[in-house]
Design a protein around this motif. Structure first.
Motif, mmCIF file in Angstrom:
data_model
loop_
_atom_site.group_PDB
_atom_site.id
_atom_site.type_symbol
_atom_site.label_atom_id
_atom_site.label_comp_id
_atom_site.label_asym_id
_atom_site.label_seq_id
_atom_site.Cartn_x
_atom_site.Cartn_y
_atom_site.Cartn_z
ATOM 1 N N LEU A 113 -28.841 64.775 -14.483
ATOM 2 C CA LEU A 113 -28.793 65.364 -13.145
ATOM 3 C C LEU A 113 -30.188 65.789 -12.685
ATOM 4 C CD1 LEU A 113 -25.561 67.557 -13.493
ATOM 5 C CD2 LEU A 113 -25.812 65.415 -12.224
ATOM 6 N N ILE A 114 -30.982 66.326 -13.612
ATOM 7 C CA ILE A 114 -32.357 66.705 -13.268
ATOM 8 C C ILE A 114 -33.175 65.464 -12.930
ATOM 9 C CG2 ILE A 114 -34.489 67.651 -14.239
ATOM 10 C CD1 ILE A 114 -32.715 69.639 -15.799
ATOM 11 N N ARG A 115 -33.018 64.408 -13.718
ATOM 12 C CA ARG A 115 -33.726 63.151 -13.432
ATOM 13 C C ARG A 115 -33.343 62.603 -12.067
ATOM 14 N NH1 ARG A 115 -30.790 59.091 -16.492
ATOM 15 N NH2 ARG A 115 -29.472 59.429 -14.662
ATOM 16 N N ASP A 116 -32.049 62.611 -11.763
ATOM 17 C CA ASP A 116 -31.597 62.107 -10.464
ATOM 18 C C ASP A 116 -32.167 62.936 -9.317
ATOM 19 O OD1 ASP A 116 -30.179 60.188 -11.827
ATOM 20 O OD2 ASP A 116 -28.239 61.214 -11.659
ATOM 21 N N ALA A 117 -32.238 64.255 -9.527
ATOM 22 C CA ALA A 117 -32.796 65.117 -8.465
ATOM 23 C C ALA A 117 -34.275 64.832 -8.278
ATOM 24 C CB ALA A 117 -32.573 66.582 -8.835
ATOM 25 N N VAL A 118 -34.976 64.570 -9.360
ATOM 26 C CA VAL A 118 -36.393 64.222 -9.243
ATOM 27 C C VAL A 118 -36.561 62.905 -8.511
ATOM 28 C CG1 VAL A 118 -38.395 63.462 -10.594
ATOM 29 C CG2 VAL A 118 -37.188 65.551 -11.224
ATOM 30 N N ASN A 119 -35.772 61.902 -8.888
ATOM 31 C CA ASN A 119 -35.856 60.598 -8.224
ATOM 32 C C ASN A 119 -35.530 60.697 -6.745
ATOM 33 O OD1 ASN A 119 -36.637 59.039 -10.440
ATOM 34 N ND2 ASN A 119 -34.529 58.748 -11.122
ATOM 35 N N LYS A 120 -34.572 61.538 -6.411
ATOM 36 C CA LYS A 120 -34.211 61.724 -5.005
ATOM 37 C C LYS A 120 -35.372 62.313 -4.219
ATOM 38 C CE LYS A 120 -30.708 63.855 -2.031
ATOM 39 N NZ LYS A 120 -29.499 64.721 -2.030
ATOM 40 N N ASN A 121 -36.077 63.256 -4.829
ATOM 41 C CA ASN A 121 -37.218 63.870 -4.153
ATOM 42 C C ASN A 121 -38.400 62.931 -4.036
ATOM 43 O OD1 ASN A 121 -35.750 66.190 -3.893
ATOM 44 N ND2 ASN A 121 -36.857 67.347 -5.464
ATOM 45 N N LEU A 122 -38.464 61.946 -4.972
ATOM 46 C CA LEU A 122 -39.576 60.998 -4.938
ATOM 47 C C LEU A 122 -39.399 59.929 -3.878
ATOM 48 C CD1 LEU A 122 -40.264 60.458 -8.749
ATOM 49 C CD2 LEU A 122 -41.631 61.774 -7.126
ATOM 50 N N VAL A 123 -38.127 59.678 -3.496
ATOM 51 C CA VAL A 123 -37.870 58.649 -2.493
ATOM 52 C C VAL A 123 -38.203 59.203 -1.108
ATOM 53 C CG1 VAL A 123 -36.082 57.240 -1.413
ATOM 54 C CG2 VAL A 123 -36.045 57.623 -3.876
ATOM 55 N N PRO A 124 -39.106 58.587 -0.364
ATOM 56 C CA PRO A 124 -39.446 59.094 0.969
ATOM 57 C C PRO A 124 -38.270 59.031 1.914
ATOM 58 C CG PRO A 124 -40.478 56.958 0.574
ATOM 59 C CD PRO A 124 -39.844 57.364 -0.725
ATOM 60 N N GLN A 165 -26.941 76.844 -10.665
ATOM 61 C CA GLN A 165 -27.867 76.483 -9.602
ATOM 62 C C GLN A 165 -27.346 75.257 -8.853
ATOM 63 O OE1 GLN A 165 -30.341 78.430 -8.953
ATOM 64 N NE2 GLN A 165 -30.403 79.644 -10.831
ATOM 65 N N ASP A 166 -27.386 75.325 -7.531
ATOM 66 C CA ASP A 166 -27.004 74.153 -6.748
ATOM 67 C C ASP A 166 -28.060 73.057 -6.856
ATOM 68 O OD1 ASP A 166 -24.601 75.275 -5.788
ATOM 69 O OD2 ASP A 166 -25.727 76.424 -4.291
ATOM 70 N N ASP A 167 -29.304 73.440 -7.029
ATOM 71 C CA ASP A 167 -30.399 72.492 -7.183
ATOM 72 C C ASP A 167 -30.756 72.419 -8.668
ATOM 73 O OD1 ASP A 167 -32.630 70.904 -7.127
ATOM 74 O OD2 ASP A 167 -33.897 72.334 -6.032
ATOM 75 N N PRO A 168 -30.531 71.267 -9.343
ATOM 76 C CA PRO A 168 -30.844 71.171 -10.778
ATOM 77 C C PRO A 168 -32.299 71.457 -11.104
ATOM 78 C CG PRO A 168 -29.510 69.301 -10.070
ATOM 79 C CD PRO A 168 -29.922 70.021 -8.826
ATOM 80 N N LEU A 169 -33.206 71.215 -10.143
ATOM 81 C CA LEU A 169 -34.621 71.443 -10.402
ATOM 82 C C LEU A 169 -34.959 72.930 -10.541
ATOM 83 C CD1 LEU A 169 -36.252 68.801 -8.029
ATOM 84 C CD2 LEU A 169 -35.539 68.569 -10.409
ATOM 85 N N GLN A 170 -34.048 73.777 -10.091
ATOM 86 C CA GLN A 170 -34.291 75.205 -10.215
ATOM 87 C C GLN A 170 -34.320 75.640 -11.682
ATOM 88 O OE1 GLN A 170 -35.232 76.995 -7.738
ATOM 89 N NE2 GLN A 170 -35.387 78.918 -8.873
ATOM 90 N N TYR A 171 -33.546 74.934 -12.531
ATOM 91 C CA TYR A 171 -33.587 75.240 -13.956
ATOM 92 C C TYR A 171 -34.988 75.002 -14.517
ATOM 93 C CZ TYR A 171 -28.471 75.231 -13.769
ATOM 94 O OH TYR A 171 -27.161 75.504 -13.467
ATOM 95 N N LEU A 172 -35.646 73.940 -14.047
ATOM 96 C CA LEU A 172 -37.007 73.653 -14.496
ATOM 97 C C LEU A 172 -37.977 74.736 -14.039
ATOM 98 C CD1 LEU A 172 -37.259 69.816 -13.789
ATOM 99 C CD2 LEU A 172 -36.731 70.931 -15.950
ATOM 100 N N ARG A 173 -37.835 75.163 -12.798
ATOM 101 C CA ARG A 173 -38.740 76.194 -12.274
ATOM 102 C C ARG A 173 -38.568 77.500 -13.043
ATOM 103 N NH1 ARG A 173 -36.366 73.952 -7.382
ATOM 104 N NH2 ARG A 173 -37.761 72.337 -6.550
#
Length: 502
Positions: free
Chosen positions: A488-499, A362-370
């Motif tokens: 990587l999942i944590r970083d993707a979450v933090n990136k999405n949290l930053v406005p 997955q290019d988006d690490p958050l996709q693994y969570l979904r």
């Protein structure tokens, strides 16, 4: 009722003694100070030796087995190995891994209660000393044994207080307004229909797995007869703060996050393996950067580890689910203190759930969570574990232990791995005056080359693996993949949290 009355051995416990399915639980526990053996023995005498299963052995009377109360000689169960002084300058972590593997080579003596504890005053990178506890799986499942450990322990901050564990909240569904009677009826009806459909599909897939449906041959799948091999046991501590951050931000459960990390970690590992074998790529070198993350490097250039040929892999995990609630910590503590004559269930009341793992880059690490959440939500809306439990009881009753164990073994042989997550205490605990640094449980005896356990403890989430070293030659690299995936999942979450910047 306890075995003090010679209780019959449950069919589930007997199955763990069947040929080719002789299973054990083994736990490595780091201790924050050197072990005082006399304190340990006194504590065990006052607690564990009051537990019916731990002061009984299995005896056969005719065609039946029962738990036979016996006098326990503590010296037979407490082992203190001699450790050479050269280890102070060698690698104590490696020595511990070798020691745990060697312990598993010898079966427990059936004429005695089926447990033992090894105490090593060995300073490792994570603890001042180590306790290795080995218990035959017939004595109980992981949740029961964890409850027993907690009942024999106290909070490190309060020597009189029992540990606390998270309370699972029951899921609540948003209900439509009370006036919408027809709409509510349709929702309930749809829920019942989907529950029955999911259960029928899961049972059909379970039956096909027993008959012929086999997982793909991958570097994670063991060869036939691998349950007889000596396993390697490794563990890695993950950040509980990172797990909770992802859980909160994604509005998921801890189980969702851990399964998502597992999907990502296994995909990463298989990507690397098939990168050599299928595509003929140059050797990918795994490097660890100064910030603790890892990256794949080829020819001096970093690149994402993507191999899109993984989509056709069938990879499933077998999960054993306790369908009967374990005894509470307070009840166990009272019983071991001989202050209560309450009767409670103990042993193995296990149903089986076969969980498909989607192996795809997955290019988006958050996709693994979904993907993980979709898998878990689907399995929650199914009665697979309860149905397989009662089906196994019927098979045991009418066809016998040999047929039941053969069917169970087929499920493990045709899947790739075992997976579990055990909830631990919210605070640090102390066992007989010895504060614990970590708890890393695992199992062996299953026909799997890989068994993954997650164990929460205070601010740690410990990843434990039991691996067949002939199949998975560098289990620490697989641990790296899990740790990097969580990062990587944590970083993707933090990136999405930053406005986004205006």
């Amino acid at each position: 009722m306890g075995s003090r009355d010679g209780q019959a051995v449950s069919p589930g416990s007997r199955m763990f003694h069947a040929p080719g399915f002789d299973c054990y639980v083994i736990a490595v526990m780091g201790v924050k100070k050197r072990i005082h053996l006399q304190l340990i023995k006194q504590g065990l005498s006052n607690t564990l030796l009051n537990h019916p299963r731990f002061c009984s052995n299995m005896v056969k009377e005719g065609r039946k087995w029962r738990w036979n109360p016996t006098t326990v000689n503590l010296e037979d169960h407490v082992i203190v190995p001699e450790i050479d002084s050269y280890l102070e300058f060698a690698d104590p972590d490696r020595f511990l891994e070798d020691y745990v593997s060697n312990v598993t080579k010898t079966p427990l003596d059936m004429s005695k209660p089926l447990w033992e504890m090894h105490f090593l005053n060995l300073k490792t990178s994570e603890a001042e000393a180590v306790c290795v506890m080995r218990v035959h799986h017939s004595l109980g499942d992981g949740a029961s044994l964890m409850s027993l450990l907690l009942a024999a322990s106290r909070k490190a901050s309060d020597s009189l207080a029992l540990p606390t564990v998270p309370v699972l909240k029951k899921a609540t569904l948003d209900r439509p307004p009370s006036g919408w009677c027809l709409w509510r009826f349709l929702l309930v009806l749809w829920g019942i229909v989907t529950l029955l459909w999911n259960t029928l599909v899961d049972l059909a897939m379970f039956a096909l797995t027993v008959l012929f449906l086999r997982d793909s041959d991958t570097p994670l799948k063991g060869a036939p007869g691998m349950e007889l091999k000596t396993m390697r046991f490794v563990h890695r501590h993950l950040s509980m703060d990172d797990v909770k951050l992802v859980k909160t931000a994604m509005k998921m459960t801890i189980n969702d996050v851990l399964l998502g990390v597992t999907l990502a970690g296994l995909t990463r590992y298989l990507n690397r393996a098939y990168g050599f074998r299928i595509k003929g790529l140059k050797l990918n070198v795994y490097i660890r950067q100064n910030d603790g993350t890892g990256a794949e490097e080829t020819g001096g250039k970093q690149r994402p580890n993507h191999n899109h040929n993984l989509n056709n892999i069938r990879l499933r995990a077998t999960i054993m689910v306790n369908v009967r609630p374990s005894a509470g910590i307070q009840e166990l503590a009272d019983m071991m203190g001989e202050r209560s004559k309450a009767r409670w269930g103990w042993g193995n009341c296990l149903g089986f759930v076969v969980v498909p793992f989607v192996i795809a880059s997955q290019d988006d690490p958050l996709q693994y969570l979904r993907q993980a959440k979709a898998i878990i939500d689907r399995k929650k809306h199914s009665l697979e574990s309860i149905c397989t439990f009662y089906c196994s009881k019927l098979v045991l009753k009418f066809l016998g232990i040999k047929v039941a164990s053969a069917i169970t073994r087929r499920v493990f042989l045709n899947t790739t791995m075992a997976f579990s997550n055990v909830v631990g205490p919210l605070e640090e605990i102390s066992s007989f005056g010895h504060p614990l640094a970590y708890i890393a449980p695992s199992t062996y005896g299953y026909p799997h080359a890989l068994t993954i356990h997650f164990q929460s403890y205070h601010e740690k989430m410990t990843l434990s693996m039991a691996v067949d070293p002939s199949a998975i030659r560098d289990p620490h690299l697989l641990c790296d993949d899990f740790q990097l995936s969580l990062g990587l999942i944590r970083d993707a979450v933090n990136k999405n949290l930053v406005p986004a910047a205006v």
